[in-house]
Each structure stands twice: as C-alpha cells, then as structure tokens.
Design an enzyme around this catalytic site. Sequence first.
Site, PDB file in Angstrom:
ATOM      1  N   ASN A 274       0.837  -1.198   0.000  1.00 17.16           N
ATOM      2  CA  ASN A 274       0.000   0.000   0.000  1.00 17.16           C
ATOM      3  C   ASN A 274       0.871   1.246   0.000  1.00 17.16           C
ATOM      4  OD1 ASN A 274       0.322  -0.220   3.156  1.00 17.16           O
ATOM      5  ND2 ASN A 274      -0.612   1.767   2.793  1.00 17.16           N
ATOM      6  N   CYS A 275       0.280   2.345  -0.452  1.00 15.29           N
ATOM      7  CA  CYS A 275       0.934   3.650  -0.451  1.00 15.29           C
ATOM      8  C   CYS A 275      -0.148   4.682  -0.133  1.00 15.29           C
ATOM      9  CB  CYS A 275       1.603   3.925  -1.799  1.00 15.29           C
ATOM     10  SG  CYS A 275       0.448   4.024  -3.169  1.00 15.29           S
ATOM     11  N   ARG A 276      -0.010   5.910  -0.568  1.00 13.19           N
ATOM     12  CA  ARG A 276      -1.013   6.925  -0.277  1.00 13.19           C
ATOM     13  C   ARG A 276      -2.263   6.749  -1.123  1.00 13.19           C
ATOM     14  NH1 ARG A 276      -2.515  11.433  -2.614  1.00 13.19           N
ATOM     15  NH2 ARG A 276      -0.751  11.459  -4.008  1.00 13.19           N
TER      16      ARG A 276
END
Length: 185
Positions: free
Chosen positions: A149-151
């Site tokens: 996951n990231c932003r």
Amino acid sequence: MTPCYLWADMKTVRGTVQTANIVVLLTMLLTHALTRGFCQAFAQVNSRSCTKLSLFYRAFATAPPTTRSGEDTDEGVVTVHQLKSMMASNNIQLFDVRELTEYQAGHIPGAVNVPLGDLEVSLKLPTETFTQKFGVMAPGKEDDNIVFNCRSGVRSGQALGIARRLGFSKAKHLEGGYSAWENSN
C-alpha cells in the site's frame, strides 16, 4: 449517367463507406475499451488499414491481467473491504511503500514500512537479514497474502510490478491506498 458523374458518385460512395467504417471502428473502440478487452479484439481487426489508430491506442491501453483460461481478473488488487477481512483473519503481510515520514504521519495498523526505492533490494535479501531489518518474516514467493500500500495506489502498483518481476506472482496492492483506508474508517 456520364462517366464524370459516375466517378463523382463513386467518390461519394467511397467516402460514405469510409465514414461508416470509421464510425463502426470508433464504436468498437469505445465499447471494447470500456470492457477492457480492446487489445485482444483489435488484434482480430485488419489493423494494417488503420496502423496509426492501432499504435495510438496501444500507447494508452493495456490488456487486463488474465487467468490461464483467458478470463479477466483483478487478482492484483485488494479493496479496503478485502484488506480488513484479511486483517481480521490475521492472514496478511502488509507492506507500506511510502517514505518513512509519510508512514510515520499515519499508516494502516500492522503495516511494515519498506520504501519503494528500497523494495527491490529488500525483497532480494536473505530471510534472516530481512527479518532483522524489518522485524517480520520475509515474504515467500508463493505467499498469497502479500499486499502493498501507499497513499493513493500508484506507488503500490509500482511495488506490485517489482514484486511480480522478482517472482512474487500472487502479491497484490491496495486499491486507493492509505487514502481509501482513511475514508473507510
């Protein structure tokens, strides 16, 4: 009819046929683009007659991942709902690929920070070294519970590409990233 008028009428007919072909082609383009199967369908069309359109479309479209049977699949994407289910069953290896400062500002509980720039090297580390560095077991290439996951989902999509290239064929990434996670809570 004189030959001059016949030639003019043939020119009009040819122009009308070309226009009709363009309308059919554009309709097909839109229909198949929306169904994500355009590349396979377009390959069946005589693309020699419209190579520029073919090259233009290929620059902006890719075929979706497919199963061995050729069916569309979104196996590489996990929704927030699916992520919560995986977390509830304690069956997840969640890696946050944002930079440390972003991770420290807020992250999904249980996520381990492995910045995107370090991901490839980190996934190649020996198991013991990975465990010492990150405090969790190293993911296995056949594990089906690896999620990045990231932003917003862009960097995690890149992370997924890196992982898949390294042989982590069942890895996934969170659709919408941490922003989607925050909005669901």
